[in-house]
Design a protein around this motif. Structure first.
Motif, PDB file in Angstrom:
ATOM      1  N   VAL A   3      -2.191  10.100  -6.171  1.00 55.96           N
ATOM      2  CA  VAL A   3      -3.250   9.571  -7.030  1.00 55.96           C
ATOM      3  C   VAL A   3      -2.706   8.486  -7.952  1.00 55.96           C
ATOM      4  N   ILE A   4      -3.401   7.361  -7.963  1.00 57.47           N
ATOM      5  CA  ILE A   4      -3.093   6.265  -8.888  1.00 57.47           C
ATOM      6  C   ILE A   4      -4.236   6.230  -9.905  1.00 57.47           C
ATOM      7  N   VAL A   5      -3.891   6.240 -11.182  1.00 61.35           N
ATOM      8  CA  VAL A   5      -4.914   6.226 -12.234  1.00 61.35           C
ATOM      9  C   VAL A   5      -4.683   5.015 -13.144  1.00 61.35           C
ATOM     10  N   ALA A   6      -5.751   4.251 -13.369  1.00 55.77           N
ATOM     11  CA  ALA A   6      -5.703   3.121 -14.301  1.00 55.77           C
ATOM     12  C   ALA A   6      -6.840   3.312 -15.298  1.00 55.77           C
ATOM     13  N   LYS A  72       1.878   0.373   0.236  1.00 54.93           N
ATOM     14  CA  LYS A  72       3.160  -0.258  -0.050  1.00 54.93           C
ATOM     15  C   LYS A  72       3.093  -0.729  -1.500  1.00 54.93           C
ATOM     16  N   ARG A  73       4.099  -0.391  -2.271  1.00 60.55           N
ATOM     17  CA  ARG A  73       4.094  -0.719  -3.691  1.00 60.55           C
ATOM     18  C   ARG A  73       5.113  -1.800  -3.960  1.00 60.55           C
TER      19      ARG A  73
ATOM     20  N   VAL B   3      -5.669  -5.055  -1.397  1.00 63.15           N
ATOM     21  CA  VAL B   3      -4.649  -5.122  -2.439  1.00 63.15           C
ATOM     22  C   VAL B   3      -5.243  -4.744  -3.796  1.00 63.15           C
ATOM     23  N   ILE B   4      -4.563  -3.827  -4.477  1.00 63.49           N
ATOM     24  CA  ILE B   4      -4.911  -3.449  -5.847  1.00 63.49           C
ATOM     25  C   ILE B   4      -3.810  -3.999  -6.746  1.00 63.49           C
ATOM     26  N   LEU B  65      -2.632  -1.821   0.796  1.00 58.92           N
ATOM     27  CA  LEU B  65      -3.153  -0.827   1.743  1.00 58.92           C
ATOM     28  C   LEU B  65      -3.552  -1.536   3.029  1.00 58.92           C
ATOM     29  N   PRO B  66      -3.425  -0.858   4.156  1.00 60.89           N
ATOM     30  CA  PRO B  66      -3.849  -1.498   5.412  1.00 60.89           C
ATOM     31  C   PRO B  66      -5.340  -1.854   5.386  1.00 60.89           C
ATOM     32  N   GLN B  67      -6.158  -0.952   4.816  1.00 64.42           N
ATOM     33  CA  GLN B  67      -7.567  -1.300   4.565  1.00 64.42           C
ATOM     34  C   GLN B  67      -8.094  -0.484   3.384  1.00 64.42           C
TER      35      GLN B  67
END
Lengths: 87, 87
Positions: A3-6, A72-73, B3-4, B65-67
């Motif tokens: 989980v990514i939280v912003a 991917k980060r 992309v985030i 992310l790939p999608q």
């Protein structure tokens, strides 16, 4: 799940929101945390945040991934923390 | 690829970083944007940001992310923008 939280919350609630998030996740940079959670932990985190934020003005985004490796980060600039090494 | 981007940069560079990101991505909330990019667009975005940020003090995270569908996105509180409807 990973989980990514912003969060984007009023300044008077930042400390409380950060404190809650830190109990579940690893701090990455200002307003951004991430980590591995069980579905039950995610529910508790969301419930605690819902009780704390002002729903008319604050916003918290959750990106829920099946596992960390699907994203991917990449970091530009300073690596303020390295959660992948902590987890 | 989807992309985030979350940035944590000095206040004097926020406007420039936001302006660059907005040319490629959709604004979600303070310091957070996302969107579909080609590999070439991602490279250009990263190059522009690298020229703009202070590497000793600023930090920009990319989650690639790939999608979009590999991440489930949940918003607590106010939906400040709805990129999924824009894209």
């Amino acid at each position: 799940m990973y989980v990514i939280v912003a969060y984007d919350v009023g300044v008077e609630r930042v400390a409380r929101v950060l404190k809650i998030c830190r109990r579940y996740l690893t701090w990455v940079q200002n307003s951004l945390l991430e980590g591995e959670l069980t579905p039950a932990q995610l529910r508790r985190l969301q419930q605690e945040l819902e009780r704390t934020i002002d729903r008319e003005n604050d916003s918290v985004q959750f990106y829920i991934l099946p596992q960390a490796s699907v994203a991917k980060r990449v970091t530009l600039g300073l690596v303020k923390n390295q959660p992948s090494q902590v987890i």
